[in-house]
Design a protein around this motif. Structure first.
Motif, PDB file in Angstrom:
ATOM      1  N   GLY A 206       0.733  -1.164  -0.135  1.00  0.00           N
ATOM      2  CA  GLY A 206      -0.196  -0.020  -0.084  1.00  0.00           C
ATOM      3  C   GLY A 206       0.867   1.251  -0.104  1.00  0.00           C
ATOM      4  N   ALA A 207       1.969   1.321   0.833  1.00  0.00           N
ATOM      5  CA  ALA A 207       2.841   2.448   0.782  1.00  0.00           C
ATOM      6  C   ALA A 207       3.419   2.652  -0.614  1.00  0.00           C
ATOM      7  N   ALA A 208       3.578   1.626  -1.341  1.00  0.00           N
ATOM      8  CA  ALA A 208       4.397   1.761  -3.002  1.00  0.00           C
ATOM      9  C   ALA A 208       3.582   2.456  -3.665  1.00  0.00           C
ATOM     10  N   LEU A 209       2.152   2.407  -3.538  1.00  0.00           N
ATOM     11  CA  LEU A 209       1.174   2.932  -4.379  1.00  0.00           C
ATOM     12  C   LEU A 209       1.050   4.435  -4.222  1.00  0.00           C
ATOM     13  N   VAL A 210       1.659   5.030  -3.021  1.00  0.00           N
ATOM     14  CA  VAL A 210       1.635   6.524  -2.675  1.00  0.00           C
ATOM     15  C   VAL A 210       2.906   7.292  -2.770  1.00  0.00           C
ATOM     16  N   THR A 211       3.972   6.303  -3.015  1.00  0.00           N
ATOM     17  CA  THR A 211       5.306   7.123  -2.954  1.00  0.00           C
ATOM     18  C   THR A 211       5.720   6.919  -4.200  1.00  0.00           C
ATOM     19  N   GLY A 212       7.008   7.563  -4.357  1.00  0.00           N
ATOM     20  CA  GLY A 212       7.885   7.749  -5.910  1.00  0.00           C
ATOM     21  C   GLY A 212       8.478   6.630  -6.052  1.00  0.00           C
ATOM     22  N   ALA A 218      10.043  -0.381  -1.831  1.00  0.00           N
ATOM     23  CA  ALA A 218       8.764  -0.876  -0.762  1.00  0.00           C
ATOM     24  C   ALA A 218       7.908  -2.039  -1.466  1.00  0.00           C
ATOM     25  N   GLY A 219       7.749  -1.841  -2.689  1.00  0.00           N
ATOM     26  CA  GLY A 219       6.687  -2.720  -3.238  1.00  0.00           C
ATOM     27  C   GLY A 219       7.452  -4.117  -3.456  1.00  0.00           C
TER      28      GLY A 219
END
Length: 292
Positions: A206-212, A218-219
């Motif tokens: 989920g964090a990978a979807l909102v970060t650059g 993270a993904g």
């Protein structure tokens, strides 16, 4: 018996007469050394003693089993065990019964052990084979049970072997008493770790979807956590399923042996069937036969 013993002496005297007429005769020193009455050194007995010492150093008879028995040669067997001191008769059967029952209780052997009367004998059988032992040490049978019982017969024949006490009660459990698996605490701990990995993987995904750019790392880590957690869950499920299959197979073997209803496998010969010998009958059988 007198004729059998006289033949070698006649043959020996004939050979001696022939030798004296030949070209070569025995040296006088040899004749004197043989006539003085001193026995010649027995080389065979010396080699037997040496072989016996080698066997005692090579094999541990406290943990003697089928593999050690199979690796021992005939010469080593004859050197290690003296047939004149072997235990036979009812005492041997008592020792074998106690030893095999103790091994069944330790789950070293899977078999049902019975003491049968007239003639006195011990039978151990499973769903795959049997072993029948008589008072003179004769063993007959087939399958893994025969392989497992043979070392007990050899060891119980020796006075040096300390036989464990015969256990009381049922040696084999009832089929429905067999648990479907063990190590539930370990399975629970693996599931907790797997759940933590899956949860971490979901959070990182989920964090990978909102970060650059950081989201790519993270993904990737989150995907690895998800895969690791899934593998751990699969391992726990497979272990539980395997335990269930093994437990059911053990129950089927117990049902085939018939520990509760007294039934015996169909492949047992008539010599391995009969009425059980009660404790009160032991020691009285010879007296009854003599009186008859």
């Amino acid at each position: 018996m007198g004729d059998a013993r006289s033949e070698p002496e006649d043959a020996a005297s004939g050979d001696a007469t022939t030798d004296t007429g030949g070209a070569e005769t025995a040296p006088e020193s040899d004749v004197e050394s043989r006539s003085d009455g001193d026995p010649e050194p027995d080389a065979e007995s010396l080699s037997t003693e040496e072989l016996r010492r080698q066997v005692e150093e090579e094999y541990d008879f406290d943990s003697f089993g089928p593999s050690e028995m199979a690796s021992m040669s005939a010469e080593e067997w004859e050197a290690a065990f003296d047939p004149e001191t072997w235990i036979t008769g009812e005492e041997l059967l008592d020792r074998i019964e106690a030893d095999v029952k103790a091994r069944v209780l330790r789950r070293d052997v899977f078999a049902r052990v019975e003491r049968l009367a007239r003639p006195d004998r011990v039978v151990a059988y499973s769903d795959e084979g049997y072993a029948l032992v008589y008072g003179d040490g004769t063993v007959e049978g087939m399958g893994t049970v025969l392989r497992d019982v043979k070392p007990s017969v050899a060891l119980c024949s020796m006075e040096e072997y300390d036989v464990p006490e015969a256990p009381d009660g049922d040696l084999l459990p009832q089929p429905m008493e067999v648990p479907e698996g063990s190590g539930e605490f370990g399975n629970l701990m693996v599931q907790v770790i797997a759940g933590a990995l899956v949860l971490s993987g979901v959070v990182l995904g989920g964090a990978a979807l909102v970060t650059g750019d950081i989201g790519v790392i993270a993904g990737t880590v989150g995907l690895l956590f998800l895969v690791a957690g899934g593998l751990l869950f699969f391992t726990v499920a497979n272990a539980r399923l395997s335990d269930r299959f093994r437990a059911e197979e053990y129950r089927n073997r117990l049902r085939a042996v018939g520990p509760a209803d007294g039934e015996r496998p169909d492949f047992l010969p008539e010599s391995a069937r009969g009425e059980p010998k009660l404790e009160g009958e032991r020691g009285d059988e010879e007296t009854a036969e003599q009186g008859a």
